[in-house]
Scaffold this motif. Structure first.
Motif, PDB file in Angstrom:
ATOM      1  N   PRO A 134     -43.514   1.853  -6.288  1.00 26.31           N
ATOM      2  CA  PRO A 134     -42.124   2.223  -6.585  1.00 26.31           C
ATOM      3  C   PRO A 134     -41.904   2.587  -8.042  1.00 26.31           C
ATOM      4  CG  PRO A 134     -42.293  -0.113  -6.039  1.00 26.31           C
ATOM      5  CD  PRO A 134     -43.598   0.499  -5.691  1.00 26.31           C
ATOM      6  N   PHE A 135     -42.629   1.953  -8.965  1.00 26.75           N
ATOM      7  CA  PHE A 135     -42.438   2.298 -10.368  1.00 26.75           C
ATOM      8  C   PHE A 135     -42.971   3.697 -10.663  1.00 26.75           C
ATOM      9  CE2 PHE A 135     -43.471   1.450 -15.057  1.00 26.75           C
ATOM     10  CZ  PHE A 135     -42.185   1.797 -15.456  1.00 26.75           C
ATOM     11  N   ARG A 136     -44.069   4.084 -10.028  1.00 32.09           N
ATOM     12  CA  ARG A 136     -44.568   5.455 -10.215  1.00 32.09           C
ATOM     13  C   ARG A 136     -43.545   6.469  -9.716  1.00 32.09           C
ATOM     14  NH1 ARG A 136     -48.697   8.362 -11.361  1.00 32.09           N
ATOM     15  NH2 ARG A 136     -50.148   6.632 -11.634  1.00 32.09           N
ATOM     16  N   ARG A 137     -42.959   6.230  -8.559  1.00 34.67           N
ATOM     17  CA  ARG A 137     -41.940   7.145  -8.031  1.00 34.67           C
ATOM     18  C   ARG A 137     -40.748   7.235  -8.983  1.00 34.67           C
ATOM     19  NH1 ARG A 137     -42.212   4.486  -2.051  1.00 34.67           N
ATOM     20  NH2 ARG A 137     -44.049   5.582  -1.267  1.00 34.67           N
ATOM     21  N   PHE A 138     -40.351   6.088  -9.510  1.00 36.98           N
ATOM     22  CA  PHE A 138     -39.222   6.048 -10.427  1.00 36.98           C
ATOM     23  C   PHE A 138     -39.520   6.849 -11.696  1.00 36.98           C
ATOM     24  CE2 PHE A 138     -37.054   4.071 -14.051  1.00 36.98           C
ATOM     25  CZ  PHE A 138     -35.734   4.138 -13.638  1.00 36.98           C
ATOM     26  N   VAL A 139     -40.686   6.648 -12.284  1.00 44.11           N
ATOM     27  CA  VAL A 139     -41.065   7.353 -13.511  1.00 44.11           C
ATOM     28  C   VAL A 139     -41.131   8.856 -13.263  1.00 44.11           C
ATOM     29  CG1 VAL A 139     -42.944   7.747 -15.154  1.00 44.11           C
ATOM     30  CG2 VAL A 139     -42.255   5.409 -14.578  1.00 44.11           C
TER      31      VAL A 139
END
Length: 317
Positions: free
Chosen positions: A293-298
């Motif tokens: 999820p953090f990769r998608r957010f970034v």
């Protein structure tokens, strides 16, 4: 003899498993792209002791400010891929590739670990400004007479104001300063009209009556500023911006190590004392996160700000 051989084999297997276990040895260094006292530094230091307890290894926070946070992130991208080095990756670092000719690294060389926190901005005006509502600010901006401060080109305060200007379709004149503290000091001194400042930075001046808050970029009213409406309440949800902070590792760090670190950070972040410390500093802990999820957010944030920066023609100077 057979029992001895079995015992030796078991000990060897256990030793091998321990050697392969993630997070087994060595200190963990967390690089921060801002100076002490900035939001990214605050969250890193709030986590350092509880994270060390979770990991069973020392955690050292090291500040490497400069170049929109890219000096620290470039060092992370070149660090050993063994889970010994992480970096605090924030909005400014996500925007940097659209602002700078070279950032010294490829974002593909970074492995997101998890998001840590976010921090809302607050639209503040000088204490003697006639505007008492967002609508009155917009009225003044349409007359073309308002100036806004920031901590410099491409900083979150600049991006927040530019997003606001684009979405509102008004004119504002940018007055950059050398850091957000200098920008807020200029606002308190009456040299500019307004600023989108982080809540932690603005609170002391708000409490002292030297600036006045008109709206926040939070999703709901903040406990520190319960009387201040959000931009969404004022009809401008599309102009909301919140700075954010997360951890990244060098790409190629073993997946098991990344997951181990993400889980340990999550447990440390969930400790009541940590959450209370962050909230008191004006930061909002992010409970539910991880590598994917953090990769998608970034990725989404980089795309969002590249478009805002392109439309405004912003460059880091």
């Amino acid at each position: 003899m057979k029992q001895l051989n079995t015992l030796v084999a078991g000990l060897l297997a256990g030793t091998l498993a321990l050697a392969q276990a993630p997070g087994a040895v060595g200190p963990l260094t967390v690089l921060v792209g801002g100076p002490p006292g900035t939001p990214g530094d605050t969250v890193a230091r709030a986590l350092s002791e509880p994270l060390a307890a979770e990991l069973g290894r020392p955690v050292v926070v090291e500040n490497r400010p400069g170049a929109a946070g890219t000096i620290a992130i470039a060092a992370v991208s070149r660090a050993p891929r063994d889970g010994s080095t992480l970096g605090v990756f924030a909005l400014q670092a996500a925007a940097a590739p659209s602002l700078l000719k070279s950032v010294g690294y490829d974002t593909a060389a970074l492995q997101p670990v998890r998001q840590l926190s976010q921090v809302s901005n607050v639209l503040v005006v000088r204490h003697d400004h006639p505007a008492r509502t967002l609508a009155e600010v917009l009225e003044g901006a349409r007359a073309g007479a308002l100036t806004y401060a920031s901590g410099g080109n491409g900083t979150p305060a600049h991006l927040a104001a530019e997003l606001f200007r684009q979405r509102a379709g008004v004119a504002l004149r940018h007055v950059p300063f050398n850091g957000p503290v200098a920008g807020l000091a200029a606002l308190a001194g009456g040299h500019v009209d307004l600023m989108f400042a982080t809540v932690p930075a603005a609170l002391p001046l708000l409490r002292a009556g030297k600036v006045r808050a008109l709206a926040t970029t939070a999703s709901q009213r903040l406990p520190q500023l319960p009387e201040v409406p959000t931009l969404a309440e004022s009809g401008m949800a599309e102009a909301s911006l919140r700075d954010w902070h997360g951890l990244v590792a060098p790409m190629g760090t073993p997946a098991a190590e990344v997951e181990h670190l993400a889980a340990a950070v999550g447990r440390a972040l969930a400790r009541p004392a940590v959450r209370e410390r962050l909230v008191a500093a004006g930061l909002e802990p992010v409970a539910d996160s991880g590598p994917v999820p953090f990769r998608r957010f970034v990725d989404a944030e980089m795309l969002r700000w590249s478009e805002v920066i392109r439309q405004a023609g912003i460059t880091a100077q």
